[in-house]
Design an enzyme around this catalytic site. Structure first.
Site, short mmCIF file in Angstrom:
data_model
loop_
_atom_site.label_atom_id
_atom_site.label_comp_id
_atom_site.label_asym_id
_atom_site.label_seq_id
_atom_site.Cartn_x
_atom_site.Cartn_y
_atom_site.Cartn_z
N ASN A 16 0.84 -1.22 0.00
CA ASN A 16 0.00 0.00 0.00
C ASN A 16 0.87 1.25 0.00
O ASN A 16 0.52 2.24 -0.64
CB ASN A 16 -0.95 0.00 1.20
N LEU A 93 -3.29 2.16 18.25
CA LEU A 93 -2.77 3.42 18.78
C LEU A 93 -3.56 3.87 20.00
O LEU A 93 -4.74 3.53 20.15
CB LEU A 93 -2.79 4.48 17.67
N HIS A 109 -8.33 -1.09 5.69
CA HIS A 109 -8.62 -2.40 6.28
C HIS A 109 -9.13 -3.34 5.18
O HIS A 109 -9.97 -2.93 4.37
CB HIS A 109 -9.67 -2.25 7.40
#
Ligand code: GAR
Length: 212
Positions: A16, A93, A109
Site C-alpha cells: 500500500n 494506537l 482495512h
C-alpha cells in the site's frame, strides 16, 4: 500552493505504501516520512528506494503502549504533517494519539467494515474469517481512525466477489489490488480538501466543491 505533507505508518511489506509512492507522492501530497514499528519491514526499503526518510519506532524500546505512542506522536509533531496514513500498521494506537491527531488519521482495512474487523482481525486472518463464514462479497475500506479499532467514519469502500475456490491468499491478493486503488484515492481527496465529516457520514466533493 505547496503539497501537503503526509506520514505513512507501516509494519510489513508495504504494498500500500508502494501504491502511495506511485500514485500520490509528489503529485497530490509529499510522503515526508515512513515510520515502521518493525525494523525488517520491507516497506522501509521501498521508501529508501524513493529517497523518502524512514524511522523505526519499535514497541520493544518502550515499557508501555502509551510511551510507544508518545514517541510516535513526538516524531510526527516535529514535522508539519497534515495526514497520517496507517498502511498495514498493525499496532493499536492510544486514545491520546487519536485525540491529538483527531480527523487526521486514516486507515486501510481489508474487509467491508463493519464485517471482519476490530480486535484480532488483521492481515490474512481477515480473509480466513471471511472464507470460513462463507460471505459472497468482501472488499476493502478506507476510513478515518478513531479511538476504537476499525471504527471511524468510512471514506471509500470497494467490494470483490468471493469465489467458491478462493483460498485466503487468493482473496487477499485480489483485495490488495483494490486497496491499491482506494487508498491513494482517499489520500488524494483528503489532500485536495475534498472531504468533509458529518457525524459518521463522510461527504466527498468534486473539484468545484459540489457534493458527489
Ligand atoms: C493490507 O491488506 C492492509 O489492509 C492490512 O494489512 C495489509 C498490509 O499490506 N491491514 C490490516 O489488516 C489492518 N487491520 P501491505 O504491507 O502490503 O500494504
Amino acid at each position: 500552493m505547496s503539497l501537503k505533507k503526509i506520514a505513512v505508518l507501516i509494519s510489513g511489506g508495504g504494498s500500500n505504501l508502494q501504491a502511495l509512492i506511485d500514485k500520490v507522492h509528489k503529485k497530490s501530497a509529499v510522503i515526508d516520512i515512513v515510520i515502521s514499528d518493525e525494523e525488517d519491514a520491507y516497506g522501509l526499503i521501498r521508501a529508501k528506494n524513493n529517497d523518502i526518510e524512514t524511522k523505526v519506532i519499535s514497541t520493544k524500546s518502550y515499557s508501555s503502549r502509551e510511551e510507544f505512542c508518545t514517541a510516535l506522536m513526538e516524531e510526527i509533531d516535529k514535522r508539519d504533517i497534515s495526514l497520517i496514513v496507517l498502511a498495514g500498521f498493525m499496532k493499536i494506537l492510544s486514545k491520546d494519539f487519536m485525540h491529538h491527531f483527531k480527523e487526521k488519521v486514516i486507515n486501510i482495512h481489508p474487509s467491508l467494515i463493519p464485517s471482519f474487523c476490530g480486535k484480532g482481525y488483521y492481515g490474512i486472518k481477515v480473509h480466513e474469517k471471511a472464507i470460513e463464514y462463507g460471505v459472497k462479497l468482501s472488499g476493502a475500506t478506507v476510513h478515518f481512525a478513531d479511538e476504537k479499532a476499525d471504527n471511524g467514519p468510512i471514506i471509500i469502500q470497494k467490494s470483490v466477489e468471493v469465489k467458491s475456490d478462493d483460498t485466503p491468499k487468493k482473496l487477499q491478493d485480489r483485495i490488495l489490488k483494490i486497496e491499491h486503488e482506494i487508498l491513494p484515492k482517499a489520500v488524494e481527496l483528503f489532500c485536495e480538501d475534498r472531504i468533509e465529516i458529518n457525524e459518521r457520514m463522510v461527504v466527498i466533493k468534486d473539484n468545484k466543491g459540489e457534493v458527489i
